[in-house]
Design an enzyme around this catalytic site. Structure first.
Site, PDB file in Angstrom:
ATOM      1  N   SER A 137       6.024  29.088 -33.212  1.00  8.26           N
ATOM      2  CA  SER A 137       4.825  28.339 -32.846  1.00  8.26           C
ATOM      3  C   SER A 137       5.192  26.894 -32.472  1.00  8.26           C
ATOM      4  O   SER A 137       5.931  26.678 -31.521  1.00  8.26           O
ATOM      5  CB  SER A 137       3.810  28.412 -33.990  1.00  8.26           C
ATOM      6  OG  SER A 137       2.537  27.993 -33.565  1.00  8.26           O
ATOM      7  N   ASP A 262      -2.709  36.539 -28.310  1.00  4.12           N
ATOM      8  CA  ASP A 262      -2.511  35.471 -29.295  1.00  4.12           C
ATOM      9  C   ASP A 262      -3.778  34.620 -29.390  1.00  4.12           C
ATOM     10  O   ASP A 262      -4.181  33.994 -28.402  1.00  4.12           O
ATOM     11  CB  ASP A 262      -1.320  34.604 -28.870  1.00  4.12           C
ATOM     12  CG  ASP A 262      -0.887  33.613 -29.938  1.00  4.12           C
ATOM     13  OD1 ASP A 262      -1.757  33.073 -30.635  1.00  4.12           O
ATOM     14  OD2 ASP A 262       0.321  33.383 -30.068  1.00  4.12           O
ATOM     15  N   HIS A 290      -0.746  36.169 -33.372  1.00  3.94           N
ATOM     16  CA  HIS A 290       0.087  34.964 -33.456  1.00  3.94           C
ATOM     17  C   HIS A 290       1.123  35.152 -34.553  1.00  3.94           C
ATOM     18  O   HIS A 290       0.782  35.193 -35.750  1.00  3.94           O
ATOM     19  CB  HIS A 290      -0.775  33.737 -33.741  1.00  3.94           C
ATOM     20  CG  HIS A 290      -0.013  32.449 -33.689  1.00  3.94           C
ATOM     21  ND1 HIS A 290       0.353  31.839 -32.505  1.00  3.94           N
ATOM     22  CD2 HIS A 290       0.459  31.650 -34.684  1.00  3.94           C
ATOM     23  CE1 HIS A 290       1.012  30.730 -32.765  1.00  3.94           C
ATOM     24  NE2 HIS A 290       1.094  30.592 -34.092  1.00  3.94           N
TER      25      HIS A 290
END
Length: 318
Positions: A137, A262, A290
């Site tokens: 991320s 996502d 995610h």
């Protein structure tokens, strides 16, 4: 090169939110960690958590926003790395190891100086090992920015980036819509708490009483992240810190894993083939959420894919 990930989400996890939440809420088997504190030239510090001593290549893990070595994805990957005889180590961004860092600044999606410093340190610790870096991320965005910078060169042997917010402005917009606002609420609550705690020791750009008014990422990044890290405002931060414009400059063999569903961003942020260098393989799955990617048998496909990529890039015993 862009291709389709060989991944099918678990049938019992329909939709992006279950595919995100369940894999990151279920317990993961951890591994013993040894903490090392690095004193930095600017008087601040960084904490590294080293996995058990192993003879294989070195793998540095960069966590996501408000993450740590205790994050489920980090704990799970560190366990799998140790099982496969890789020497794992987690880099905590400033203020994320359980203790506030000393300076007003902390970390951001565009911060690459600390990554460069830690890579130099771990290479010096184990100079005979090959080195891979995995970023998740926000950590993945910072990693790709660093690797795509022409001044960086090829400081590592391979890299993996997972669920990256390629375009920070669009990601912030997405997080302010629908159910994704729950993720935003949770992360902002932690960010505001961190700023409030640090403001007891150092001067911050926003007063504690004003933190409650920062109800979305744009407001928080404009009031806190941008001024603390040298950006003019939130738009300057999102524009300069997003990794997407730099993907064509990456020269290190790099795997990017991403899901079209996502919930932290929209599908249009996913780069097209002309935007990425020949050193990059972008694998896009239709589902996975995610940093989730739990397959039909309840297995951790994300960890298996990372280990497979590392195994292909690292000769045995190095």
């Amino acid at each position: 090169m862009r291709g389709t990930a060989a991944f099918t989400p678990a049938w019992w996890l329909p939709g992006a939110h279950l595919q995100t939440l369940v894999p990151n809420l279920l317990p993961r088997r951890g591994t013993p960690l040894r903490r090392e504190r690095l004193e930095l030239p600017d008087t601040d510090f960084l904490d590294l958590d080293w996995g058990p001593a192993r003879p294989g290549p070195l793998v540095l893990l960069l966590h996501g926003l408000e993450g740590s070595s205790r994050s489920p994805y980090a704990a799970g990957l560190m366990h799998r790395l140790a099982q496969a005889d890789y020497q794992g180590v987690v880099m905590h961004f400033r203020g994320c190891s359980g203790e506030p860092n000393r300076l007003p600044r902390s970390y951001s999606a565009g911060e690459t100086g600390d990554i460069r410093y830690v890579v130099g340190h771990v290479r010096a610790c184990l100079p005979d090992r090959l080195l891979g870096v995995v970023g998740v991320s926000l950590g993945g965005n910072a990693l790709l920015r660093w690797l795509g910078d022409p001044a960086t060169g090829t400081p590592v042997d391979t890299a993996i980036a997972i669920s990256v917010p390629f375009d920070l402005a669009r990601a912030a917009e997405r997080m302010n819509r629908g159910f994704s606002r729950l993720y935003q609420w949770y992360l902002l609550r932690r960010l505001r708490r961190s700023v409030a705690r640090k403001s007891r020791c150092v001067t911050m750009p926003v007063k504690r009483a004003e933190l409650r008014r920062l109800k979305d990422f744009r407001a928080f990044d404009n009031a806190v992240t941008a001024p603390l890290h040298g950006y003019r405002d939130v738009d300057d931060y999102y524009g300069r810190a997003s990794c997407r414009p730099l993907l064509s400059g990456i020269r290190v063999p790099t795997l990017i894993l991403h899901a079209e569903n996502d919930p932290f961003m929209t599908p249009d942020v996913i780069p097209k083939t002309p935007e990425i260098s020949e050193a990059v393989r972008l694998e896009v799955a239709a589902g996975g959420g995610h940093a989730g990617f739990m397959d039909s048998f309840g297995g951790r496909w994300l960890e298996k894919r990372c280990l497979a990529w590392l195994g292909e890039r690292f000769p045995a015993g190095r």
